[in-house]
Write a protein that holds these residues in place. Structure first.
Motif, PDB file in Angstrom:
ATOM      1  N   UNK A 177      55.218  37.658  53.753  1.00 62.35           N
ATOM      2  CA  UNK A 177      55.464  36.491  52.904  1.00 62.35           C
ATOM      3  C   UNK A 177      56.206  35.430  53.703  1.00 62.35           C
ATOM      4  N   UNK A 178      56.510  35.731  54.981  1.00 60.13           N
ATOM      5  CA  UNK A 178      57.378  34.872  55.782  1.00 60.13           C
ATOM      6  C   UNK A 178      56.626  34.086  56.846  1.00 60.13           C
ATOM      7  N   UNK A 179      55.412  34.481  57.131  1.00 59.14           N
ATOM      8  CA  UNK A 179      54.667  33.870  58.232  1.00 59.14           C
ATOM      9  C   UNK A 179      54.034  32.583  57.700  1.00 59.14           C
ATOM     10  N   UNK A 180      54.457  31.407  58.186  1.00 58.74           N
ATOM     11  CA  UNK A 180      53.995  30.173  57.535  1.00 58.74           C
ATOM     12  C   UNK A 180      52.481  29.957  57.607  1.00 58.74           C
ATOM     13  N   UNK A 181      51.864  30.425  58.689  1.00 57.68           N
ATOM     14  CA  UNK A 181      50.424  30.196  58.834  1.00 57.68           C
ATOM     15  C   UNK A 181      49.598  31.440  58.495  1.00 57.68           C
ATOM     16  N   UNK A 182      50.217  32.450  57.882  1.00 55.54           N
ATOM     17  CA  UNK A 182      49.444  33.624  57.459  1.00 55.54           C
ATOM     18  C   UNK A 182      48.438  33.201  56.392  1.00 55.54           C
ATOM     19  N   UNK A 183      47.262  33.799  56.444  1.00 51.91           N
ATOM     20  CA  UNK A 183      46.212  33.456  55.487  1.00 51.91           C
ATOM     21  C   UNK A 183      46.401  34.274  54.214  1.00 51.91           C
TER      22      UNK A 183
END
Ligand code: AVJ
Ligand code: FE
Length: 448
Positions: A197-203
């Motif tokens: 939930x922390x990775x800004x560019x996670x899809x």
């Protein structure tokens, strides 16, 4: 190599814009290399019915960029609404794309350049807050990843292409002293945090972070190699139905498979075609261009199984000393050359026992880069999944038709690769840069 991670939260809007511009630029250089490597005739031709013509990928990259960044984020007028349908992947199958009235090579190059000019203008002016789509420049990151994913697809088209070599790259480093010592690593049972939930560019399909209990398991310290696979072939693996699922056996019989894609027998040696070169199959490299069914059959033959997706991710990122899940096997830092074979720097997997700096706390090697790894899992949403920003990225693919692959390949860019990243494909597909490693459940006596 570079990518954007949780540290983006601390960047000023100017710094964030600069980083985005670097990523866009770097990515476009790769798309240009892949499309400038061949002449116009080869750009518009279909090299395999599994793939689009390269010129379709190029204009499709521009079309997605126009729709999300120029129209949606920028609120600008549409440049080419007339071609939306041609480059909508859901309207036309890959096999049908050569017959469409596509933009030609020059037109496509001009189109993507015009879109990109507008995007730089949008990037300079659009607020990067207030809407989830633009927070931490997500839409830009999504478009960078989209282009990088098509760059890997175009690399697969190059691999299918017949003719003399047009792509060139240095070989990866050799195995490190002691690195070739292979075995299994034990991952003790217990919960870990899967997804992010922390990775800004996670899809969307990587979200949200959630706790998952995983029982004790053993996983191969290294991917399965060509030498391993020779033994499976020599033992009659492709002729014995007992190793194959029913579906796998049917597919094998129908497709008449007897070795990985691109292999051919010459006397008593195996040769492979790799980006236009014919060469002996190197024994110490991870096997590549196998389907899920072949991976599963090999695992059965070896007395093992494929890891579930949760097992793979736990082996790749769970650090028992902190109880936390890391972004990458080696920690939080973005991939560097010493960590993993990513980004099309090399046009082949590195031998097993390379990249000790990229090892996971579990002790497993080469989980990121080299070859995508088939898992046993169907592509399914995590608890709390929300389609964002469009259902056609992930949601429409959930279900038993697709198997998940993890870890990225030598053809995957760092921007589209992390320990949470999920890829998926049909279990019969072999043109992707996919290999595997095996896992198994330990017997009680092995746990003492
Ligand atoms: C995530 C690699 C399965 O290529 O079909 C590209 C990525 N989605 N354009 C694919 C994607 C839309 C996707 N994979
Ligand atoms: Fe696409």
């Amino acid at each position: 190599m570079s990518t954007i991670g949780p540290e983006a939260v601390d960047l000023s809007p100017e710094e964030l814009r600069d980083r985005v511009a670097v990523e866009l630029e770097r990515t476009r250089r790769r798309s240009a290399e892949l499309t400038d490597a061949v002449d116009d005739e080869e750009l518009v031709k279909q090299h395999s019915s599994l793939m689009s013509p390269l010129v379709w990928d190029l204009a499709h990259i521009g079309s997605q960029e126009e729709q999300w960044l120029v129209r949606d984020v920028g609120g600008r007028r549409a440049l080419r609404p007339d071609i939306d349908d041609l480059y909508d992947a859901f309207q036309h199958s890959r096999a049908d794309r050569p017959e469409l009235p596509l933009l030609g090579p020059d037109e496509s190059r001009q189109y993507v350049a015009t879109v990109r000019d507008k995007v730089y203008d949008v990037l300079g002016r659009a607020p990067l807050e207030g809407r989830r789509l633009v927070e931490h420049a997500f839409a830009f990151g999504m478009i960078v990843q989209h282009e990088q994913q098509h760059d890997e697809t175009m690399l697969a088209t190059h691999q299918l292409r017949r003719g003399s070599p047009v792509l060139h790259a240095p070989d990866p480093p050799g195995a490190e002293a002691g690195g070739e010592r292979r075995g299994e690593v034990l991952v003790p049972g217990g919960p870990f945090t899967m997804g992010t939930s922390a990775e800004p560019w996670a899809l969307d399909n990587e979200r949200p972070a959630h706790r998952v209990h995983v029982d004790d398991f053993l996983i191969d310290s290294h991917p399965v190699t060509n030498a391993d696979f020779f033994r499976f072939i020599d033992a009659g693996g492709y002729r014995q139905p007992c190793w194959w699922s029913e579906q796998g056996w049917q597919y094998l019989a129908h497709a008449e498979l007897s070795a990985p894609l691109f292999w051919q027998r010459s006397g008593d040696v195996w040769l492979r075609r790799r980006f236009g070169r014919l060469e002996p199959v190197p024994p110490d490299e991870p096997v590549v261009h196998v389907s899920f069914h072949e991976a599963q059959a090999y695992a059965n033959w070896a007395g093992k199984r494929l890891p579930s997706e949760a097992e793979w991710e736990k082996a790749a990122r769970f650090d028992p000393s902190t109880g936390r899940s890391q972004r990458y096997p080696w920690g939080e830092d973005p991939p560097e050359e010493r960590h993993a074979n990513l980004g099309q720097r090399h046009l082949r997997p590195a031998p097993v026992g390379t990249y000790s700096a990229g090892r996971a706390p579990s002790g497993a090697w080469q989980l990121i880069g080299d070859v995508w790894e088939w898992t046993a899992s169907d592509f399914a949403p995590y608890p709390g999944f929300e389609a964002f920003p469009y259902r056609e990225y992930s949601e429409v693919f959930f279900g038993p038709s697709y198997k998940v692959l993890r870890g990225g390949s030598f053809g995957t860019d760092p921007a589209a690769c992390r320990a949470t990243f999920r890829n998926w494909d049909f279990p019969v597909r072999r043109q992707i840069f996919a290999g595997f490693r095996c896992a198994r459940t330990p017997a009680a006596a092995e746990l003492d």
